[in-house]
Design an enzyme around this catalytic site. Sequence first.
Site, PDB file in Angstrom:
ATOM      1  CG  HIS A  13       4.342   7.749   6.897  1.00 37.39           C
ATOM      2  ND1 HIS A  13       4.456   7.994   5.552  1.00 37.39           N
ATOM      3  CD2 HIS A  13       3.425   6.762   7.001  1.00 37.39           C
ATOM      4  CE1 HIS A  13       3.637   7.200   4.877  1.00 37.39           C
ATOM      5  NE2 HIS A  13       2.998   6.432   5.750  1.00 37.39           N
ATOM      6  CD  GLU A  37      -1.529   2.405   1.910  1.00 36.44           C
ATOM      7  OE1 GLU A  37      -2.296   3.385   1.894  1.00 36.44           O
ATOM      8  OE2 GLU A  37      -0.398   2.446   2.465  1.00 36.44           O
TER       9      GLU A  37
END
Length: 332
Positions: free
Chosen positions: A302, A193
């Site tokens: 992230h 993804e």
Amino acid sequence: MKTVIKQLTEAFGPSGYETEVTDLIKTIVEAHVDEVKTDVLGNLIAIKKGAQGGRKVMLAAHTDEIGLVVTFIDDQGFLRFASVGGVGLAPLVGNRVRFAGGAIGVIYQEKGAWKDLTMDKLYIDIGAETKEEAQKMVRVGEFGIFHREFTDLGNRLVAKGMDDRIGCVVAIEALKKIQNPKNTLYFVFTTQEEVGLRGAKTAAYGVDPDLGIALDVTLTGDTPEASRMEVSLGKGAAIKVKDSSLIVHPKVKDLLVELAGERKIPYQMEVLERGGTDAGAIHLTKVGVPSGAISIPTRYVHSPSEMVDVRDVQACVDLVIALADKDLTGIC
């Protein structure tokens, strides 16, 4: 639930190398579903069969995490690297990386001003003194991930890889509780993804669902001087309105809001200005699939220390369970 979160977030699974994660998920879910299979791109598909006349619902949570790949080893044994997925510079300097073979290194920067920092000015120190020594530990082309442990802060949990192992946990916890659903449920633990929704594209083509739902993280606006966003930790599941990859089908958005209201599940509306999910690929499959997303509010996405609230995770689980038994006539 926390035990599963710890297991999944500490597993090794950069984009394209998710097998450790999918193998672990398979051992957890196979006793709770009617069928488990793995497709060519490595997507793990767990199926719970529904009643005759029910619809096919694809619930996608991605197993991969952002990472690094070694591009060069110099004569002193230092590694140069490129990013795999959306890796920012700020979380890298001073952090540790772990490779599939077990080698661990420290990321640091060459001399120079912070404002001039770019990826090609960073290197990884794995403790080697020569190129030959380094090559016995890590090879060019080897992938690495952030090396961080899971931390339980009570209602708040911190780990690398919450994006999107926490979505996988939502799927796992829901499928364990769902019994005799009205709709046939395809829990798809997707691959790649972070590098372009690749696993979801092929999985959705094979499943050919009537409805697609992504289970993924979203940003929050509840930290000091954060970008303005009406999503916070501890306020419930986030029902997506739009992101960069998808404008949620109005009927799907309204359905999720209706279900949350009926079941008294805390929720908040999510408008994500940048970023996307597997629903971005699912909704464009074949002639099109009505699609949406149930999102888990997450701080510091992230980074090596992504934070979620276990109460929001439970709200997302409850919303998936509510969807499983909903009559979808008129929706898809």
